[in-house]
Design a protein around this motif. Structure first.
Motif, PDB file in Angstrom:
ATOM      1  N   LEU A 189      31.911  22.778  56.029  1.00  0.00           N
ATOM      2  CA  LEU A 189      30.898  23.418  56.866  1.00  0.00           C
ATOM      3  C   LEU A 189      31.514  23.880  58.182  1.00  0.00           C
ATOM      4  CD1 LEU A 189      28.045  20.803  56.303  1.00  0.00           C
ATOM      5  CD2 LEU A 189      28.685  22.766  54.878  1.00  0.00           C
ATOM      6  N   HIS A 190      31.524  25.187  58.387  1.00  0.00           N
ATOM      7  CA  HIS A 190      32.180  25.795  59.542  1.00  0.00           C
ATOM      8  C   HIS A 190      31.351  25.677  60.822  1.00  0.00           C
ATOM      9  CE1 HIS A 190      29.509  29.302  59.643  1.00  0.00           C
ATOM     10  NE2 HIS A 190      29.562  29.270  58.321  1.00  0.00           N
ATOM     11  N   GLY A 191      31.990  26.035  61.924  1.00  0.00           N
ATOM     12  CA  GLY A 191      31.333  26.032  63.221  1.00  0.00           C
ATOM     13  C   GLY A 191      30.640  27.349  63.520  1.00  0.00           C
ATOM     14  N   VAL A 192      29.945  27.370  64.644  1.00  0.00           N
ATOM     15  CA  VAL A 192      29.181  28.540  65.059  1.00  0.00           C
ATOM     16  C   VAL A 192      30.121  29.715  65.337  1.00  0.00           C
ATOM     17  CG1 VAL A 192      29.113  27.931  67.515  1.00  0.00           C
ATOM     18  CG2 VAL A 192      27.300  29.312  66.550  1.00  0.00           C
ATOM     19  N   GLY A 193      29.724  30.896  64.891  1.00  0.00           N
ATOM     20  CA  GLY A 193      30.519  32.099  65.094  1.00  0.00           C
ATOM     21  C   GLY A 193      31.580  32.339  64.044  1.00  0.00           C
ATOM     22  N   ALA A 194      31.702  31.432  63.093  1.00  0.00           N
ATOM     23  CA  ALA A 194      32.688  31.557  62.018  1.00  0.00           C
ATOM     24  C   ALA A 194      31.950  31.839  60.710  1.00  0.00           C
ATOM     25  CB  ALA A 194      33.504  30.275  61.920  1.00  0.00           C
TER      26      ALA A 194
END
Length: 167
Positions: free
Chosen positions: A24-29
């Motif tokens: 699970l990626h971070g915000v903006g990715a």
């Protein structure tokens, strides 16, 4: 609810998956930012399917990227509302994928970075997804701590890493 999709890898063995890792990626990715971990991790987990779903919402702070929940209003109540919604979306995806693969929660691992770590911790410890075998959370936070004790449904094993030593 929004459906999740994103890149996947494996199993490296070419056989049927015996476990599932969600990255699970971070915000903006998006999911492409983390899926490159899969071939390296697959050396140790050759029968694992790795999926890096794109977060369900466009990132409002840039013309590209995704987010699990809106961070424009960072009041605790707004963050918790968004996080609960994101956890529900991840839960629906995870239940469906585990059923499709014929796997139970003890064959699931969640890994999250930043905002993805917040979603992994919330969903994995509060029952939005089946109780996972483990959760790896990098650069995130456990949001809504005041309700955590009452809502906790899972207790995956945890171990604190020792101090790094040279030599």
């Amino acid at each position: 609810m929004a459906a999740l999709e994103g890149p996947q890898y494996g199993p490296a063995s070419g056989g049927k998956p015996d476990s599932l890792v969600l990255l699970l990626h971070g915000v903006g990715a998006d999911g492409f930012d983390l899926i490159d971990l899969a071939p390296v991790w697959a050396e140790a987990l050759p029968n694992t399917l790795f999926i890096a779903p794109h977060a369900p919402f466009p990132f409002q702070g840039a013309p590209f990227g995704r987010q699990w929940f809106d961070i424009a209003d960072r009041t605790p109540a707004r963050l918790e509302t968004g996080l609960r919604h994101a956890a529900g979306i991840l839960g629906d995806f995870t239940h469906a994928k585990l059923a499709e693969l014929g796997l139970s929660g003890d064959r699931l691992a969640l890994m999250g970075f930043s905002q993805g770590a917040m979603v992994a911790l919330f969903a994995g410890l509060r029952g939005a997804v089946p109780a996972p075998a483990c959760i790896l959370a990098y650069s995130g936070a456990l949001l809504a701590p005041e309700s955590f004790a009452a809502e906790r449904t899972a207790r995956p094993p945890a171990r604190a890493a020792g101090a790094w030593r040279s030599g």
